[in-house]
Design a protein around this motif. Structure first.
Motif, mmCIF file in Angstrom:
data_model
loop_
_atom_site.group_PDB
_atom_site.id
_atom_site.type_symbol
_atom_site.label_atom_id
_atom_site.label_comp_id
_atom_site.label_asym_id
_atom_site.label_seq_id
_atom_site.Cartn_x
_atom_site.Cartn_y
_atom_site.Cartn_z
ATOM 1 N N LEU A 208 18.274 56.806 34.181
ATOM 2 C CA LEU A 208 19.263 55.900 33.870
ATOM 3 C C LEU A 208 18.795 54.599 34.176
ATOM 4 C CD1 LEU A 208 22.338 57.194 35.972
ATOM 5 C CD2 LEU A 208 21.906 57.341 33.453
ATOM 6 N N GLY A 209 18.131 54.148 35.080
ATOM 7 C CA GLY A 209 17.530 52.811 35.103
ATOM 8 C C GLY A 209 16.458 52.648 34.090
ATOM 9 N N PHE A 210 15.413 53.311 34.080
ATOM 10 C CA PHE A 210 14.233 53.445 32.965
ATOM 11 C C PHE A 210 14.960 53.325 31.692
ATOM 12 C CE2 PHE A 210 11.442 55.781 36.201
ATOM 13 C CZ PHE A 210 10.902 54.463 36.433
ATOM 14 N N ASP A 211 15.662 54.084 31.167
ATOM 15 C CA ASP A 211 16.617 53.951 29.890
ATOM 16 C C ASP A 211 17.388 52.305 30.026
ATOM 17 O OD1 ASP A 211 15.855 56.224 29.046
ATOM 18 O OD2 ASP A 211 17.951 57.136 29.481
ATOM 19 N N TYR A 212 17.817 51.770 30.734
ATOM 20 C CA TYR A 212 18.243 50.423 30.712
ATOM 21 C C TYR A 212 17.206 49.429 30.333
ATOM 22 C CZ TYR A 212 20.073 45.870 32.275
ATOM 23 O OH TYR A 212 20.220 44.400 32.291
ATOM 24 N N LYS A 224 18.300 51.002 20.764
ATOM 25 C CA LYS A 224 18.883 51.250 22.121
ATOM 26 C C LYS A 224 19.665 52.578 22.342
ATOM 27 C CE LYS A 224 19.805 46.342 23.720
ATOM 28 N NZ LYS A 224 20.437 45.548 24.486
ATOM 29 N N VAL A 225 19.540 53.310 23.430
ATOM 30 C CA VAL A 225 20.083 54.606 23.661
ATOM 31 C C VAL A 225 21.652 54.324 24.378
ATOM 32 C CG1 VAL A 225 18.084 55.788 23.364
ATOM 33 C CG2 VAL A 225 18.801 55.075 25.708
ATOM 34 N N GLN A 226 21.684 53.427 25.618
ATOM 35 C CA GLN A 226 22.842 53.458 26.279
ATOM 36 C C GLN A 226 23.681 52.604 25.344
ATOM 37 O OE1 GLN A 226 21.407 51.707 30.075
ATOM 38 N NE2 GLN A 226 21.060 53.765 30.568
ATOM 39 N N ARG A 227 25.030 52.788 25.686
ATOM 40 C CA ARG A 227 26.189 51.968 25.092
ATOM 41 C C ARG A 227 27.152 51.447 26.072
ATOM 42 N NH1 ARG A 227 31.511 55.702 24.290
ATOM 43 N NH2 ARG A 227 31.142 57.487 25.440
ATOM 44 N N GLY A 228 26.434 51.004 27.418
ATOM 45 C CA GLY A 228 27.190 50.118 28.356
ATOM 46 C C GLY A 228 27.359 50.934 29.471
ATOM 47 N N ILE A 382 13.700 46.762 37.694
ATOM 48 C CA ILE A 382 14.845 46.629 38.309
ATOM 49 C C ILE A 382 14.918 47.437 39.602
ATOM 50 C CG2 ILE A 382 16.014 48.422 37.125
ATOM 51 C CD1 ILE A 382 18.391 46.370 36.782
ATOM 52 N N THR A 383 15.915 46.966 40.375
ATOM 53 C CA THR A 383 16.050 47.728 41.740
ATOM 54 C C THR A 383 17.169 48.784 41.440
ATOM 55 O OG1 THR A 383 17.463 45.959 42.746
ATOM 56 C CG2 THR A 383 15.231 46.067 43.580
ATOM 57 N N TYR A 384 17.405 49.950 42.340
ATOM 58 C CA TYR A 384 18.680 50.732 42.259
ATOM 59 C C TYR A 384 19.982 50.093 42.384
ATOM 60 C CZ TYR A 384 16.015 54.993 41.431
ATOM 61 O OH TYR A 384 15.466 55.853 41.208
ATOM 62 N N GLN A 385 19.709 48.994 43.196
ATOM 63 C CA GLN A 385 21.063 48.097 43.801
ATOM 64 C C GLN A 385 21.539 47.496 42.690
ATOM 65 O OE1 GLN A 385 17.952 48.018 45.770
ATOM 66 N NE2 GLN A 385 18.650 47.063 47.874
ATOM 67 N N ASN A 386 20.576 46.509 42.033
ATOM 68 C CA ASN A 386 21.144 45.785 40.897
ATOM 69 C C ASN A 386 21.529 46.650 39.630
ATOM 70 O OD1 ASN A 386 21.159 43.343 41.857
ATOM 71 N ND2 ASN A 386 19.143 42.824 41.941
ATOM 72 N N PHE A 387 20.843 47.781 39.514
ATOM 73 C CA PHE A 387 21.151 48.568 38.301
ATOM 74 C C PHE A 387 22.601 48.912 38.380
ATOM 75 C CE2 PHE A 387 21.645 52.820 36.301
ATOM 76 C CZ PHE A 387 21.618 52.200 34.730
ATOM 77 N N PHE A 388 22.820 49.868 39.411
ATOM 78 C CA PHE A 388 24.291 50.523 39.831
ATOM 79 C C PHE A 388 25.480 49.433 39.928
ATOM 80 C CE2 PHE A 388 21.609 54.134 40.675
ATOM 81 C CZ PHE A 388 22.254 55.221 39.705
ATOM 82 N N ARG A 389 24.944 48.167 40.211
ATOM 83 C CA ARG A 389 26.030 47.350 40.478
ATOM 84 C C ARG A 389 26.601 46.688 39.087
ATOM 85 N NH1 ARG A 389 24.797 42.996 45.084
ATOM 86 N NH2 ARG A 389 23.071 42.229 43.738
ATOM 87 N N MET A 390 25.864 47.016 38.177
ATOM 88 C CA MET A 390 26.236 46.766 36.778
ATOM 89 C C MET A 390 27.397 47.388 36.136
ATOM 90 S SD MET A 390 22.861 45.329 34.886
ATOM 91 C CE MET A 390 21.891 46.823 34.890
ATOM 92 N N PHE A 391 27.490 48.697 36.848
ATOM 93 C CA PHE A 391 28.784 49.628 36.207
ATOM 94 C C PHE A 391 29.954 48.782 36.635
ATOM 95 C CE2 PHE A 391 25.508 52.734 36.244
ATOM 96 C CZ PHE A 391 26.056 53.583 35.203
ATOM 97 N N LYS A 392 31.028 48.999 35.595
ATOM 98 C CA LYS A 392 32.041 48.288 35.809
ATOM 99 C C LYS A 392 33.017 48.723 36.848
ATOM 100 C CE LYS A 392 32.699 47.072 30.943
ATOM 101 N NZ LYS A 392 33.152 47.231 29.729
ATOM 102 N N LYS A 393 32.842 50.023 37.081
ATOM 103 C CA LYS A 393 33.492 50.871 38.166
ATOM 104 C C LYS A 393 32.323 51.873 38.842
ATOM 105 C CE LYS A 393 37.145 53.652 38.079
ATOM 106 N NZ LYS A 393 38.615 54.087 37.719
ATOM 107 N N LEU A 394 32.122 51.928 39.886
ATOM 108 C CA LEU A 394 31.138 52.767 40.698
ATOM 109 C C LEU A 394 31.770 53.596 41.846
ATOM 110 C CD1 LEU A 394 27.984 53.619 40.483
ATOM 111 C CD2 LEU A 394 27.740 51.596 42.437
ATOM 112 N N ILE A 628 15.584 37.456 40.500
ATOM 113 C CA ILE A 628 15.218 37.903 39.388
ATOM 114 C C ILE A 628 16.214 38.381 38.615
ATOM 115 C CG2 ILE A 628 13.786 40.152 38.354
ATOM 116 C CD1 ILE A 628 12.016 37.997 39.019
ATOM 117 N N ARG A 629 17.470 39.062 39.398
ATOM 118 C CA ARG A 629 18.441 39.703 38.467
ATOM 119 C C ARG A 629 19.236 38.384 37.525
ATOM 120 N NH1 ARG A 629 23.624 39.013 39.503
ATOM 121 N NH2 ARG A 629 23.129 38.144 41.553
#
Length: 878
Positions: A208-212, A224-228, A382-394, A628-629
């Protein structure tokens, strides 16, 4: 609690509980009553209130036909589109999902699973004990959030679980009319895009992170492959957001290889003695001391290795020191088929496709004397923390997270809610046994194993390291005890091996977290002999890992047992230099176990201290990545604008203005007196920007201008020149073609400068630690310097883009050279046309083939080939 349920795995059997089991059951009952009366969170109370409504809807939902039940999905989607919130639909949707799960999988979710599902929908962490059916729990919240048509992403720890869940749980979603996709690591872009376009997408977390990151490296928005990132549900959430949070995801490229650097550093470090360097075992850091520095100066024949010109030497030595004295083979990494493979210290799994950055991987290869691969530079990270914090709901689910609740709150704003078990836990957790040596510890364990073998009780032995599991494997072979071993080297078969650990007479050795997410079901006759017995050979760095291991036994009301065998030679005690102290205290203990709580408290304190270190380390990684984020978010946002904006002329105007304002600050232009060196300024402008233009600046243009008006004049001239040339090129080709060239040119400048910038930031982070010696805050220095570097990058992007645009033969008309041929005809040829090509063109024209297209025969390996090819459009003859 539920009534009879379809997913009961054992028939009710009458068993006689011994005194310990009765006492354990009594403790559990008291705890559950206490928890239910006094320690309910707001989320748990809200979930229980919703559960009552969901249960009240069950009868009416059950009376629906299959078609009527399936049609509910369409109805819910329409209600959402009309403005209803998912929260208002939740209770009905959960009731539908529960009934669909029963009809498709023949399993009716327990009440506690519904509670867990509501907690997930609230954006929290649901802690559910091993065997409580977290996968079934996830169905209802996934279904509800997929109704928005914005996509749900389910993150798992490995490909096996992603495939299994997408197939098994996917049956329910597809039956209800939703689409399900699986994002495979090696799939092509079209397959990935199709998977992400589904209502529900299963994927391993790293992909997921690499695709982003890859999506933000494309040169066409349609690639692009991800849609948000809408709703993300993370399975084994503590493993991903806590354990792996220290290691950032990195896409590398630009290979450089000088194996001598690594081999020389490795050779030097192997000559050092322990007195030449200092190791802090608590923080796992290492550095040369005064003696080591003198040896380095002598070895490398330099006056002082810490002079700036020797920074590369220091970097290589530091990596070699770490590789040889901190990194342990079969602990942090293994050597498999001549390759260094990283091992996840918490799960015992090989981390496929992952490698250490910044030369540490090469230092390990030099240490192990295997082929040294080229070192790469970071292109995106990117770190896992900052990638997953981009989800609208987690949200996330796991068996163990409560001990890390503060970290989940601080970093992810997620509460941890402990969901009660469906059945009473009957597992007996025996007190830990501590011995004076590792040898005595394992001898005691072998004695216990031989006792249990007599009655056929299955045993699962959890080890902290691959090396330890192989040592125990040899020990069991020596005692002729049949067993199965599972560690990072059997990674591909882990699920199959771990699932059979509950069979009668089975003995399984596994790294503590191996097979996580796979059920261990008890075989026939196992309940009568006491259930699964779990042994731990070490206390892990985190209490969560120990709890996960214990949780292998006693799932869904099964009986079972657990016990940890420890020694004062264990790594946990060694790390805090307590080994000698305890050995001296218990030197007369012999092979007997050490009695009393003092030594057990020492293990507990050491464990909590390491948890604190690890948290601080993860927080530090996050703090630095936050710098960096902020830059990455702004950069990617601007990059998307370039990709999607139809006409970039307004952007180019801003780049001209930006570059103009930097002109007089070019080296040597602005003198210390404050006066401008007009000769240097004019030469620089003409050489840098005016290569393809008929117009050239001269000193007289600038001499009557002030330092403030020079940029304005340059901006005005360049803007008019570019606009005129651009319009001319549009007439000759097309607006779309010119826009495409401009977009490509700017994107190339953006990407090259960003890659350079993040590598500069990596080096900056390494060097800022030195400022501690001058009583400065390294993070503050990093943030301040990073901000300046980012501004410099923005200037460089504008500058590089403008230089490329003004020298782009596809956009700017070229300077022409008049040539009079033998027949008297006058022709124009671009001034920078190579002589070999100019002569060939004239020859062709003089032969009378003026209106025929000719191909000039240039060998593919001719050094001029690329240059000739690049001129084909402008000349129109090739």
């Amino acid at each position: 609690m539920n009534n009879e349920t379809e997913n009961s795995r054992h028939e009710t059997k009458t068993i006689v509980l011994n005194k310990k089991q009765k006492k354990s059951e009594k403790r559990n009952t008291k705890k559950m009553i206490k928890d239910s009366l006094f320690f309910k969170s707001a989320e748990i109370r809200a979930s229980e209130a919703s559960l009552k409504i969901i249960n009240s809807l069950e009868r009416s939902i059950k009376n629906l036909t299959d078609d009527q039940l399936k049609n509910k999905t369409r109805v819910f989607k329409q209600r959402y589109k009309r403005g209803e919130s998912l929260e208002s639909i939740r209770n009905e949707a959960f009731a539908v999902a529960r009934e669909a799960t029963f009809r498709v999988l023949n399993k009716r979710p327990f009440d506690v699973q519904i509670i867990g599902g509501i907690i997930l929908d609230l954006g929290s962490v649901a802690e559910m004990k091993t065997g409580e059916g977290k996968t079934i729990t996830s169905i209802a919240p996934i279904y509800l959030n997929a109704l928005s048509d914005k996509g749900v992403i389910v993150s798992t720890v490995n490909e096996y679980l992603a495939l299994r869940d997408s197939e098994e749980m996917g049956e329910v979603f597809q039956w209800l009319g939703l689409t399900v996709g699986i994002n495979k690591p090696k799939a092509d872009k079209n397959e990935k895009r199709k998977a992400y376009a589904c209502d529900v997408t299963y994927s391993i977390h790293s992909e997921l992170g690499f695709d982003y990151l890859r999506d933000n490296m494309v040169v066409d928005q349609n690639e692009k492959v991800q849609r948000g990132l809408n709703f993300g549900l993370i399975d084994e959430v503590d493993s991903i957001l806590i354990d792996e949070a220290k290691t950032p995801l990195i896409i590398s490229g630009g290979e450089t290889n000088d194996s001598k650097l690594y081999l020389t550093a490795s050779q030097f470090v192997s000559t050092l003695l322990e007195v030449d360097y200092d190791i802090d075992h608590e923080s796992q850091s290492i550095s040369l001391n005064h003696k080591g520095v003198n040896k380095a100066n002598e070895f490398y024949k330099v006056k002082n290795i810490y002079e700036i010109q020797n920074s590369e030497i220091v970097h290589r030595i530091q990596n070699a020191l770490r590789a040889q004295n901190i990194m342990k083979r079969d602990v942090e990494y293994i050597v498999l088929e001549g390759k260094i493979e990283l091992v996840d210290s918490f799960t015992g799994r090989v981390m496929e496709g992952r490698s250490y950055s910044d030369g540490l991987q090469q230092a390990l290869q030099a240490k192990e004397q295997i082929e040294i691969e080229p070192e790469t530079k970071t292109m995106a990270t990117i770190t896992y923390q900052n990638f997953f914090r981009m989800f609208k709901k987690l949200s996330g689910m796991t068996g163990t997270a409560k001990t890390e609740e503060q970290e989940f709150l601080d970093i992810y704003n997620m509460r941890v809610n402990v969901v009660p078990t469906n059945k009473l836990i009957k597992r007996i957790d025996h007190p830990d046994e501590v011995y004076t040596s590792i040898k005595n510890k394992f001898e005691a364990m072998i004695t216990e194993i031989e006792k249990l073998r007599l009655k056929g009780q299955p045993i699962l032995i959890g080890t902290a390291e691959v090396k330890e599991s192989e040592y125990l494997h040899k020990l069991l072979l020596k005692h002729n005890i049949p067993h199965t071993i599972l560690n990072a080297k059997q990674n591909k078969t882990e699920a199959e091996i771990i699932s059979k650990a509950g069979e009668l007479n089975s003995i399984t050795i596994a790294t503590n977290m191996a097979g996580r997410g796979t059920d261990i079901k008890l075989g026939d006759g196992v309940v009568e002999v006491g259930g699964l017995y779990v042994f731990g050979t070490n206390k892990a760095e985190s209490r969560r890992i120990d709890n996960q291991l214990k949780g292998r036994a006693g799932r869904q009301g099964d009986i079972g047992e657990s016990k940890f065998f420890l020694s004062i030679e264990d790594q946990l005690i060694q790390r805090f230099s307590l080994q000698d102290k305890w050995k001296d205290i218990f030197k007369n203990n012999g092979k007997d176990k050490i009695e009393g709580k003092t030594i057990l408290n020492a293990f507990s304190k050491a464990q909590k201290k390491i948890e604190g270190f690890n948290y601080d380390s993860r927080k530090s990684v996050l703090n630095y990545d936050d710098v960096i984020r902020r830059q990455r978010d702004l950069f990617y946002q601007q990059r998307d604008i370039i990709l999607t904006k139809r006409d970039l002329f307004s952007v180019i105007k801003e780049m001209i203005k930006n570059t103009s304002n930097q002109l007089i600050y070019i080296d040597g232009v602005l003198q210390y007196t404050g006066l401008v060196n007009y000769t240097k300024l004019t030469n620089y402008i003409n050489e840098t920007f005016m290569g393809q233009c008929d117009f050239n600046f001269d000193e007289e243009h600038f001499k009557h201008l002030t330092n403030e008006t020079i940029p304005l004049f340059f901006e005005k001239v360049i803007l008019e020149l570019y606009e005129k040339s651009r319009n001319l090129s549009i007439e000759k080709s097309s607006l779309e073609w010119i826009q495409s060239n401009e977009r490509t040119t700017i994107i190339e400048a953006l990407d090259s400068q960003w890659q350079y910038h993040i590598n500069i930031m990596d080096k900056l982070r390494s060097s800022t630690n030195i400022v501690q010696y001058s009583q400065k805050n390294p993070y503050q220095v990093y943030a301040e310097q990073g901000s300046l570097k980012f501004k410099e990058m923005c200037h460089e992007i504008a500058f590089e883009s403008l230089v490329s645009l003004l020298n782009n033969i596809n956009i700017m008309p070229q300077k022409q050279k008049d040539i009079i041929m033998v027949n008297g005809n006058r022709i124009e040829i671009p001034k920078n046309t190579p002589k070999i090509l100019r002569d060939a063109i004239i020859k062709n024209l003089e032969q009378g083939d003026m209106y025929e297209e000719k191909t000039i025969d240039v060998k593919i390996n001719d050094p001029l080939h690329k240059e000739l090819y690049g001129l084909d459009h402008a000349i129109g003859l090739l």
